[in-house]
Motif scaffolding. Structure first.
Motif, PDB file in Angstrom:
ATOM      1  N   ASP A 211       0.817  -1.223   0.000  1.00  0.00           N
ATOM      2  CA  ASP A 211       0.000   0.000   0.000  1.00  0.00           C
ATOM      3  C   ASP A 211       0.852   1.276   0.000  1.00  0.00           C
ATOM      4  N   ASN A 212       2.093   1.163  -0.504  1.00  0.00           N
ATOM      5  CA  ASN A 212       3.010   2.308  -0.600  1.00  0.00           C
ATOM      6  C   ASN A 212       3.424   2.857   0.759  1.00  0.00           C
ATOM      7  N   THR A 213       3.426   2.020   1.754  1.00  0.00           N
ATOM      8  CA  THR A 213       3.986   2.364   3.057  1.00  0.00           C
ATOM      9  C   THR A 213       5.212   1.481   3.297  1.00  0.00           C
ATOM     10  N   ILE A 228       4.663   1.688  11.097  1.00  0.00           N
ATOM     11  CA  ILE A 228       4.306   1.893   9.712  1.00  0.00           C
ATOM     12  C   ILE A 228       4.540   3.363   9.348  1.00  0.00           C
ATOM     13  N   TYR A 229       5.277   3.585   8.268  1.00  0.00           N
ATOM     14  CA  TYR A 229       5.600   4.956   7.811  1.00  0.00           C
ATOM     15  C   TYR A 229       5.016   5.197   6.423  1.00  0.00           C
ATOM     16  N   SER A 230       4.585   6.433   6.198  1.00  0.00           N
ATOM     17  CA  SER A 230       4.051   6.807   4.894  1.00  0.00           C
ATOM     18  C   SER A 230       4.636   8.161   4.479  1.00  0.00           C
TER      19      SER A 230
END
Length: 231
Positions: A211-213, A228-230
């Motif tokens: 999911d692009n994290t 979790i980083y975004s």
């Protein structure tokens, strides 16, 4: 497993009947010798094992084994064709120290398809890591760190961040800041990378998510925290 198959073949061979008594007797003794050899092989195989354990999550499973004749490695197997196993990793050890036999390891499932093995390694017992990926389609090889850039923020705490800048990584968490270089990286395929620290800098792993994290966690025993980083 192969020894069991050998027994099944021998048992099946017993159904073959020869009219000639001498031929029948010779054939029986040959099968008996083969069964004896197979039995000895099973005994040696069992005696050779120092550690063996299964780890599973959902439909995925792997086996870690340590043996006397592989003094410098721990062996990782996965299922193959349902009833067989296949060697997928040889974890190199230091000074003959067997972390799994000495219960100096941890296995953490990041999700149903990714697991990380953390284990003490040789002199000083520095912790090393190995990421296992069970995703069926892995795609073309990708250097994970090279594909990341800019600043990423913890989804649950905006004060925590990790920044990628031309091979240099800055990791801020709480009131602490750690620096890493991509030259310290242990790239582990399309799905992740491990950065080993030094002195008071902890080792961390970085996983790319669908999911692009990204997920960031620690290469430390008894520390399974992950974030979790975004962008």
């Amino acid at each position: 497993m192969y020894n069991v198959i050998n027994y099944l073949i021998i048992l099946s061979a017993l159904s073959i009947y020869f009219e000639n008594r001498k031929t029948r007797s010779t054939y029986f003794w040959v099968l008996l010798i083969l069964a004896s050899i197979n039995t000895v092989g099973i005994y040696k195989s069992i005696d050779n094992i120092q550690f063996q354990s299964n780890f599973s999550k959902g439909k995925n499973m792997f086996i870690v084994k340590e043996t006397k004749n592989e003094a410098d490695y721990s062996l990782v197997y996965t299922k193959s064709h349902k009833i067989f196993i296949r060697l997928v990793e040889k974890l190199r050890l230091g000074n003959g120290y067997k972390p799994f036999s000495n219960m100096s390891y941890e296995v953490t499932w990041i999700n149903n398809e990714k697991a990380i093995i953390k284990f003490s390694n040789g002199q000083g017992h520095e912790v090393r890591g190995k990421i296992l990926n069970f995703t069926e389609t892995n795609g073309q090889y990708l250097n994970v760190l090279a594909s990341l850039n800019g600043s990423w923020t913890d989804k649950n705490n905006k004060n925590n961040s990790i920044t990628f800048d031309r091979g240099e990584i800055t990791y801020k968490i709480g009131n602490k800041t750690y620096w890493y270089s991509s030259s310290m990286a242990d790239e582990q395929g399309n799905y992740g990378s491990i950065l080993y620290g030094s002195n008071n800098t902890p080792g961390i792993y970085i996983l790319k998510n669908d999911d692009n994290t990204i997920t960031v966690g620690y290469i430390q025993l008894k520390n399974n925290r992950k974030y979790i980083y975004s962008r």
